[in-house]
Design a protein around this motif. Structure first.
Motif, PDB file in Angstrom:
ATOM      1  N   ALA A 169       0.809  -1.413  -0.106  1.00 35.18           N
ATOM      2  CA  ALA A 169      -0.010   0.092  -0.241  1.00 35.18           C
ATOM      3  C   ALA A 169       0.877   1.063  -0.187  1.00 35.18           C
ATOM      4  CB  ALA A 169      -0.943   0.005   1.157  1.00 35.18           C
ATOM      5  N   LEU A 170       2.025   1.223  -0.037  1.00 35.28           N
ATOM      6  CA  LEU A 170       3.045   2.436   0.035  1.00 35.28           C
ATOM      7  C   LEU A 170       2.693   3.277  -1.229  1.00 35.28           C
ATOM      8  CD1 LEU A 170       6.589   0.834   0.721  1.00 35.28           C
ATOM      9  CD2 LEU A 170       5.174   2.437   2.200  1.00 35.28           C
ATOM     10  N   PRO A 171       2.211   4.770  -0.863  1.00 35.56           N
ATOM     11  CA  PRO A 171       1.955   5.475  -2.282  1.00 35.56           C
ATOM     12  C   PRO A 171       3.041   5.678  -3.148  1.00 35.56           C
ATOM     13  CG  PRO A 171       2.670   6.872  -0.205  1.00 35.56           C
ATOM     14  CD  PRO A 171       2.712   5.230   0.296  1.00 35.56           C
ATOM     15  N   GLU A 172       4.320   5.390  -2.895  1.00 30.06           N
ATOM     16  CA  GLU A 172       5.256   5.411  -4.192  1.00 30.06           C
ATOM     17  C   GLU A 172       5.342   4.219  -4.755  1.00 30.06           C
ATOM     18  OE1 GLU A 172       5.642   5.554  -0.819  1.00 30.06           O
ATOM     19  OE2 GLU A 172       7.621   6.929  -0.211  1.00 30.06           O
ATOM     20  N   GLY A 173       4.490   3.138  -4.252  1.00 24.84           N
ATOM     21  CA  GLY A 173       4.455   1.558  -5.185  1.00 24.84           C
ATOM     22  C   GLY A 173       3.591   1.551  -6.160  1.00 24.84           C
ATOM     23  N   ASN A 174       3.802   0.780  -7.138  1.00 23.63           N
ATOM     24  CA  ASN A 174       2.843   0.500  -8.078  1.00 23.63           C
ATOM     25  C   ASN A 174       1.803  -0.562  -7.899  1.00 23.63           C
ATOM     26  OD1 ASN A 174       4.230  -2.001  -8.267  1.00 23.63           O
ATOM     27  ND2 ASN A 174       4.620  -1.652 -10.252  1.00 23.63           N
ATOM     28  N   ALA A 175       1.526  -1.103  -6.428  1.00 26.00           N
ATOM     29  CA  ALA A 175       0.442  -1.926  -6.011  1.00 26.00           C
ATOM     30  C   ALA A 175       0.981  -3.245  -6.395  1.00 26.00           C
ATOM     31  CB  ALA A 175      -0.823  -1.538  -6.590  1.00 26.00           C
ATOM     32  N   LYS A 176       2.218  -3.606  -6.823  1.00 23.25           N
ATOM     33  CA  LYS A 176       2.867  -4.896  -7.283  1.00 23.25           C
ATOM     34  C   LYS A 176       3.811  -5.246  -5.954  1.00 23.25           C
ATOM     35  CE  LYS A 176       0.705  -5.750 -11.248  1.00 23.25           C
ATOM     36  NZ  LYS A 176       1.408  -6.109 -12.464  1.00 23.25           N
ATOM     37  N   LEU A 177       3.390  -6.524  -5.478  1.00 23.03           N
ATOM     38  CA  LEU A 177       4.407  -6.865  -4.269  1.00 23.03           C
ATOM     39  C   LEU A 177       5.198  -8.030  -4.702  1.00 23.03           C
ATOM     40  CD1 LEU A 177       5.373  -6.197  -1.556  1.00 23.03           C
ATOM     41  CD2 LEU A 177       3.688  -7.697  -0.552  1.00 23.03           C
ATOM     42  N   GLY A 178       6.431  -8.285  -4.393  1.00 20.35           N
ATOM     43  CA  GLY A 178       7.104  -9.327  -4.478  1.00 20.35           C
ATOM     44  C   GLY A 178       7.957  -9.711  -2.807  1.00 20.35           C
ATOM     45  N   ALA A 179       8.390 -10.799  -2.882  1.00 19.72           N
ATOM     46  CA  ALA A 179       9.000 -11.099  -1.575  1.00 19.72           C
ATOM     47  C   ALA A 179      10.085 -12.047  -2.005  1.00 19.72           C
ATOM     48  CB  ALA A 179       8.004 -11.665  -0.535  1.00 19.72           C
ATOM     49  N   PRO A 235      -3.269 -13.857  -1.750  1.00 17.58           N
ATOM     50  CA  PRO A 235      -3.350 -14.177  -2.956  1.00 17.58           C
ATOM     51  C   PRO A 235      -3.133 -13.097  -4.118  1.00 17.58           C
ATOM     52  CG  PRO A 235      -5.237 -13.787  -1.871  1.00 17.58           C
ATOM     53  CD  PRO A 235      -4.330 -13.981  -0.866  1.00 17.58           C
ATOM     54  N   ASP A 236      -2.561 -11.836  -3.396  1.00 21.04           N
ATOM     55  CA  ASP A 236      -2.180 -10.804  -4.338  1.00 21.04           C
ATOM     56  C   ASP A 236      -0.701 -10.789  -4.258  1.00 21.04           C
ATOM     57  OD1 ASP A 236      -1.902 -10.003  -1.624  1.00 21.04           O
ATOM     58  OD2 ASP A 236      -2.936  -7.942  -2.017  1.00 21.04           O
ATOM     59  N   LEU A 237       0.125 -11.641  -3.635  1.00 22.82           N
ATOM     60  CA  LEU A 237       1.496 -11.800  -3.811  1.00 22.82           C
ATOM     61  C   LEU A 237       1.990 -11.968  -5.241  1.00 22.82           C
ATOM     62  CD1 LEU A 237       3.923 -11.244  -2.094  1.00 22.82           C
ATOM     63  CD2 LEU A 237       4.175 -13.595  -1.630  1.00 22.82           C
ATOM     64  N   ALA A 238       2.682 -11.149  -6.126  1.00 21.49           N
ATOM     65  CA  ALA A 238       2.881 -11.676  -7.152  1.00 21.49           C
ATOM     66  C   ALA A 238       3.971 -12.581  -7.622  1.00 21.49           C
ATOM     67  CB  ALA A 238       2.980 -10.219  -8.157  1.00 21.49           C
ATOM     68  N   ALA A 239       5.069 -12.501  -6.727  1.00 18.83           N
ATOM     69  CA  ALA A 239       6.218 -13.225  -6.757  1.00 18.83           C
ATOM     70  C   ALA A 239       6.933 -13.615  -5.530  1.00 18.83           C
ATOM     71  CB  ALA A 239       7.409 -12.564  -7.901  1.00 18.83           C
ATOM     72  N   ALA A 240       7.538 -14.705  -5.314  1.00 13.90           N
ATOM     73  CA  ALA A 240       7.773 -15.425  -4.080  1.00 13.90           C
ATOM     74  C   ALA A 240       9.188 -15.958  -4.150  1.00 13.90           C
ATOM     75  CB  ALA A 240       6.834 -15.900  -3.338  1.00 13.90           C
ATOM     76  N   VAL A 241      10.488 -15.442  -3.449  1.00 17.37           N
ATOM     77  CA  VAL A 241      11.604 -15.962  -3.841  1.00 17.37           C
ATOM     78  C   VAL A 241      12.156 -16.440  -2.401  1.00 17.37           C
ATOM     79  CG1 VAL A 241      13.970 -15.750  -4.842  1.00 17.37           C
ATOM     80  CG2 VAL A 241      11.946 -14.634  -5.773  1.00 17.37           C
ATOM     81  N   THR A 286       7.580  -9.887 -13.205  1.00 19.58           N
ATOM     82  CA  THR A 286       6.103 -10.014 -12.729  1.00 19.58           C
ATOM     83  C   THR A 286       5.612  -8.763 -12.111  1.00 19.58           C
ATOM     84  OG1 THR A 286       7.146 -11.078 -10.576  1.00 19.58           O
ATOM     85  CG2 THR A 286       6.550 -12.623 -12.302  1.00 19.58           C
ATOM     86  N   LEU A 287       6.613  -8.000 -11.534  1.00 19.77           N
ATOM     87  CA  LEU A 287       6.090  -6.821 -10.737  1.00 19.77           C
ATOM     88  C   LEU A 287       6.198  -5.421 -11.571  1.00 19.77           C
ATOM     89  CD1 LEU A 287       8.169  -7.405  -7.635  1.00 19.77           C
ATOM     90  CD2 LEU A 287       5.883  -8.155  -8.181  1.00 19.77           C
ATOM     91  N   ARG A 288       6.587  -5.455 -12.978  1.00 25.44           N
ATOM     92  CA  ARG A 288       6.640  -4.234 -13.742  1.00 25.44           C
ATOM     93  C   ARG A 288       5.476  -4.293 -14.817  1.00 25.44           C
ATOM     94  NH1 ARG A 288      10.628  -1.580 -11.977  1.00 25.44           N
ATOM     95  NH2 ARG A 288      12.787  -2.591 -11.296  1.00 25.44           N
TER      96      ARG A 288
END
Length: 227
Positions: A103-113, A131-137, A224-226
């Motif tokens: 939810a960071l305002p500078e973010g594009n609403a895509k999250l990886g971990a 379920p909205d986590l786009a990528a996990a490493v 996945t995040l761009r």
């Protein structure tokens, strides 16, 4: 830089994170949650966050030890303190941190971990709960239960050390469950290296394996995040 306190009512109540951002950011950027080893938010993990910022991501690295006073500045003391951590509450803290990061305002609403050792297990757990986590490493982290594999929506990139039988033993059953569930994943084992091979502050560090694993990690996050 330190982030404002993150509320975590289901966990310890609140936690703090180290946040690294590109110096010359243009537009909204993807966000990556960085989950440390069983030492807390030490200088090495802060460096990992800065590496992500250099690759044009916003990195958020919470400290699981914050409720117990934070990383104590000594690796042995950190390990001892970590043993006192309530794992269920710490897991809830990282779920709260993931929501706050996305939810960071500078973010594009895509999250990886991305996570290492204990943090690898946390990242895999997050993938079964968000379920909205786009990528996990996960790097050489314990796998979640095979029953939970079907809940994963994130693209997975799993890194294993060749000389890590305790972690690697769970790999085949987990990967079979992922395949059965149709989860998008890739798993790589780096031959001849030890658990923790990515940590360049320890004797277990292997430069060739760490470089290749990190290149693969950044490639997945870019893919996945761009979008």
């Amino acid at each position: 830089m330190s982030a404002p306190e993150i509320a975590s009512p289901q966990g310890y109540g609140k936690l703090r994170a180290y946040v690294a951002k590109p110096a010359q950011a243009a537009g909204k950027l993807p966000v990556v949650l960085v989950v440390h080893e069983n030492r807390g938010l030490n200088p090495h993990i802060e460096d990992i966050a800065r590496r992500l910022a250099l690759d044009n991501f916003i990195a958020v690295a919470p400290d699981a030890l914050f409720p117990l006073g934070g990383y104590p500045g000594d690796e042995d003391k950190a390990r001892e303190l970590f043993a006192k951590l309530d794992q269920a509450r710490a897991g809830a803290d990282f779920i709260a941190a993931a929501h706050a990061a996305k939810a960071l305002p500078e973010g594009n609403a895509k999250l990886g971990a991305v996570g290492f050792c204990w943090g690898g297990g946390v990242v895999s757990h997050l993938a079964t709960r968000l379920p909205d986590l786009a990528a996990a490493v996960p790097f050489y982290g314990p796998q979640p239960s095979t029953r939970d594999a079907a809940r994963i929506k994130a693209a997975l990139l799993i890194h294993y050390a060749g000389n890590d039988p305790g972690i690697n033993a769970g790999g085949p059953a987990y990967e079979a469950a992922l395949k059965a569930a149709g989860v998008s994943f890739r798993a790589y084992t780096y031959p001849g290296v030890e658990h923790g091979f990515n940590n360049d502050t320890t004797p277990r560090y292997d430069a060739a394996a760490a470089t290749l694993a990190w290149q693969r990690t950044i490639a997945l996050f870019n893919q996945t995040l761009r979008r």
